[in-house]
Motif scaffolding. Sequence first.
Motif, PDB file in Angstrom:
ATOM      1  N   ARG A  10       5.149 -18.338  -8.613  1.00 29.51           N
ATOM      2  CA  ARG A  10       5.405 -16.904  -8.843  1.00 29.51           C
ATOM      3  C   ARG A  10       4.875 -16.015  -7.704  1.00 29.51           C
ATOM      4  NH1 ARG A  10       0.528 -14.952 -12.981  1.00 29.51           N
ATOM      5  NH2 ARG A  10      -1.045 -16.259 -12.016  1.00 29.51           N
ATOM      6  N   ILE A  11       5.438 -14.809  -7.644  1.00 30.11           N
ATOM      7  CA  ILE A  11       4.898 -13.772  -6.755  1.00 30.11           C
ATOM      8  C   ILE A  11       4.266 -12.714  -7.652  1.00 30.11           C
ATOM      9  CG2 ILE A  11       5.522 -11.902  -5.160  1.00 30.11           C
ATOM     10  CD1 ILE A  11       7.573 -13.733  -3.944  1.00 30.11           C
ATOM     11  N   ASP A  12       3.008 -12.358  -7.407  1.00 35.21           N
ATOM     12  CA  ASP A  12       2.343 -11.283  -8.155  1.00 35.21           C
ATOM     13  C   ASP A  12       2.286 -10.043  -7.264  1.00 35.21           C
ATOM     14  OD1 ASP A  12       1.990 -12.910 -10.327  1.00 35.21           O
ATOM     15  OD2 ASP A  12      -0.169 -13.188 -10.065  1.00 35.21           O
ATOM     16  N   ILE A  13       2.619  -8.920  -7.843  1.00 27.34           N
ATOM     17  CA  ILE A  13       2.692  -7.690  -7.048  1.00 27.34           C
ATOM     18  C   ILE A  13       1.415  -6.871  -7.243  1.00 27.34           C
ATOM     19  CG2 ILE A  13       4.036  -5.557  -6.719  1.00 27.34           C
ATOM     20  CD1 ILE A  13       6.379  -7.392  -7.982  1.00 27.34           C
ATOM     21  N   LYS A  14       0.831  -6.444  -6.151  1.00 23.60           N
ATOM     22  CA  LYS A  14      -0.402  -5.636  -6.185  1.00 23.60           C
ATOM     23  C   LYS A  14      -0.106  -4.333  -5.461  1.00 23.60           C
ATOM     24  CE  LYS A  14      -2.042  -9.534  -7.582  1.00 23.60           C
ATOM     25  NZ  LYS A  14      -2.510  -9.763  -8.928  1.00 23.60           N
ATOM     26  N   ILE A  15      -0.184  -3.236  -6.170  1.00 22.32           N
ATOM     27  CA  ILE A  15       0.120  -1.946  -5.543  1.00 22.32           C
ATOM     28  C   ILE A  15      -1.180  -1.189  -5.330  1.00 22.32           C
ATOM     29  CG2 ILE A  15       1.471   0.186  -5.716  1.00 22.32           C
ATOM     30  CD1 ILE A  15       3.218  -1.372  -7.807  1.00 22.32           C
ATOM     31  N   VAL A  16      -1.506  -0.969  -4.067  1.00 22.81           N
ATOM     32  CA  VAL A  16      -2.752  -0.249  -3.765  1.00 22.81           C
ATOM     33  C   VAL A  16      -2.431   1.233  -3.588  1.00 22.81           C
ATOM     34  CG1 VAL A  16      -4.700  -0.041  -2.160  1.00 22.81           C
ATOM     35  CG2 VAL A  16      -3.713  -2.302  -2.636  1.00 22.81           C
ATOM     36  N   ASP A  17      -3.050   2.057  -4.432  1.00 26.64           N
ATOM     37  CA  ASP A  17      -2.904   3.511  -4.361  1.00 26.64           C
ATOM     38  C   ASP A  17      -4.037   4.005  -3.463  1.00 26.64           C
ATOM     39  OD1 ASP A  17      -3.411   6.243  -4.911  1.00 26.64           O
ATOM     40  OD2 ASP A  17      -2.439   6.084  -6.877  1.00 26.64           O
ATOM     41  N   GLU A  18      -3.668   4.426  -2.240  1.00 23.63           N
ATOM     42  CA  GLU A  18      -4.716   4.763  -1.263  1.00 23.63           C
ATOM     43  C   GLU A  18      -5.500   6.006  -1.659  1.00 23.63           C
ATOM     44  OE1 GLU A  18      -2.692   4.736   2.513  1.00 23.63           O
ATOM     45  OE2 GLU A  18      -3.047   2.569   2.680  1.00 23.63           O
ATOM     46  N   GLU A  19      -4.804   6.966  -2.286  1.00 24.52           N
ATOM     47  CA  GLU A  19      -5.486   8.211  -2.644  1.00 24.52           C
ATOM     48  C   GLU A  19      -6.538   7.979  -3.735  1.00 24.52           C
ATOM     49  OE1 GLU A  19      -2.750  11.602  -2.857  1.00 24.52           O
ATOM     50  OE2 GLU A  19      -3.811  12.056  -4.754  1.00 24.52           O
ATOM     51  N   ARG A  70       0.850  -1.206   0.000  1.00 24.40           N
ATOM     52  CA  ARG A  70       0.000   0.000   0.000  1.00 24.40           C
ATOM     53  C   ARG A  70       0.876   1.243   0.000  1.00 24.40           C
ATOM     54  NH1 ARG A  70      -5.197  -1.671   1.381  1.00 24.40           N
ATOM     55  NH2 ARG A  70      -5.922   0.429   1.836  1.00 24.40           N
ATOM     56  N   VAL A  71       0.588   2.143  -0.935  1.00 22.08           N
ATOM     57  CA  VAL A  71       1.325   3.409  -0.984  1.00 22.08           C
ATOM     58  C   VAL A  71       0.299   4.551  -0.958  1.00 22.08           C
ATOM     59  CG1 VAL A  71       3.292   2.459  -2.280  1.00 22.08           C
ATOM     60  CG2 VAL A  71       1.389   3.455  -3.539  1.00 22.08           C
ATOM     61  N   ALA A  72       0.764   5.720  -0.529  1.00 28.09           N
ATOM     62  CA  ALA A  72      -0.168   6.854  -0.434  1.00 28.09           C
ATOM     63  C   ALA A  72      -0.703   7.189  -1.821  1.00 28.09           C
ATOM     64  CB  ALA A  72       0.542   8.051   0.184  1.00 28.09           C
ATOM     65  N   SER A  73       0.227   7.271  -2.788  1.00 27.02           N
ATOM     66  CA  SER A  73      -0.180   7.655  -4.142  1.00 27.02           C
ATOM     67  C   SER A  73       0.881   7.126  -5.109  1.00 27.02           C
ATOM     68  CB  SER A  73      -0.272   9.184  -4.176  1.00 27.02           C
ATOM     69  OG  SER A  73      -0.391   9.610  -5.495  1.00 27.02           O
ATOM     70  N   LEU A  74       0.458   6.389  -6.106  1.00 27.54           N
ATOM     71  CA  LEU A  74       1.423   5.746  -7.014  1.00 27.54           C
ATOM     72  C   LEU A  74       1.816   6.710  -8.143  1.00 27.54           C
ATOM     73  CD1 LEU A  74       2.884   3.089  -7.809  1.00 27.54           C
ATOM     74  CD2 LEU A  74       0.859   2.500  -9.155  1.00 27.54           C
TER      75      LEU A  74
END
Length: 317
Positions: free
Chosen positions: A89-98, A17-21
């Motif tokens: 495999r590892i799948d990457i999920k990036i959650v943009d909180e904003e 989880r990131v604040a904003s991607l």
Amino acid sequence: MKVATVTLNPAIDQTVRVASLEPGHVHRARTMLLQAGGKGINVAAFLAASGCPVIATGFLGSENASVFERFFAERGIADAFVRLPGQTRIDIKIVDEERRQTTDINLPGLAPSEEALSKLWQTVEDLAADCRWFVLAGALPPAVPSSLYATFIARLKALGRLTVLDASGEALAQGILAGPTLVKPNRVELEQLVGQPLTSLSEVAQAARSLLRHDIRRVVVSLGEQGALFVEGEQVLQALPPAVTVESTVGAGDAMVAALVLAEQRGLDLAATARLATAYALARISRLDGTLPPSAVLEDYSERVRLSPLALLSAEG
Ligand SMILES: Nc1ncnc2c1ncn2[C@@H]1O[C@H](COP(=O)(O)OP(=O)(O)OP(=O)(O)O)[C@@H](O)[C@H]1O
Ligand SMILES: O=P(O)(O)OC[C@@]1(O)O[C@H](CO)[C@@H](O)[C@@H]1O
């Protein structure tokens, strides 16, 4: 009877989880979560949580299989996976909180050998003794023929078994020709399948209906926050979800697929199926850990789904 799910290319989902991607920038992640995933495994977890006996098969890398083994034990999923040398495999999920958006980066995964493929088919055939429904879900691994789902569907049909297909690209196109019982493309997958953009709901509905000629009982097209279209015979229903706080959209379609099988088992009509499937999707997106909320919450979601029949020749968007 039990349900079997087939995941040829599972994944460990790494959700950050990131604040904003912002592409090209350095990000400081707020949290990180590693979870056993892959479409068929997610479907199996929702089925098991709903009290449906479920067996999961497919391929797992033996080097990091313990993540999945723990998950199966915790969630009550029987493990019939064929082990491959190497790591899943590892799948990457990036959650943009904003923006409340998830960006997926899915890796190619492990290529199974010919021998592993025939072992898997043997497993599936053995499971057909006890399982009436087979859910075939997710991307194919590298180096397998794109006709693999079609082959499995044809063989399972010959054994009198029912199938759900949730795939994309060529695997979906060929699988559909084999006539799965249910199919759940999203809008992009359906557009690729029919080879043209589908801008209005009416166009989506027409395209979905055109698939029924392949001996498919129900087509469900998921449309993200616009809900989903449920198509059976002459009937097309749009199911609009109520607003919920979105934690992550990963696996929303899988929750929907699990509910489609439950609806068939319970003999629900199209409207009740649309409510149940949308409630399951909402349950998924409003919780981070992928567990089901209490049944009162599911019922509340289900009641708040707005259903509208769609006139096929109208021009609404
Ligand atoms: N942002 C959202 N707000 C409300 N409901 C949503 C949202 N995103 C998804 N849904 C619900 O979840 C269902 C499935 O979502 P979606 O169309 O994203 O599936 P998908 O593309 O198959 O997803 P995945 O491959 O990640 O499982 C939708 O039909 C809708 O009911
Ligand atoms: O690469 P595929 O198989 O199409 O999708 C894999 C995947 O995105 O699907 C699940 C969500 O539906 C995740 O658990 C997993 O990472």
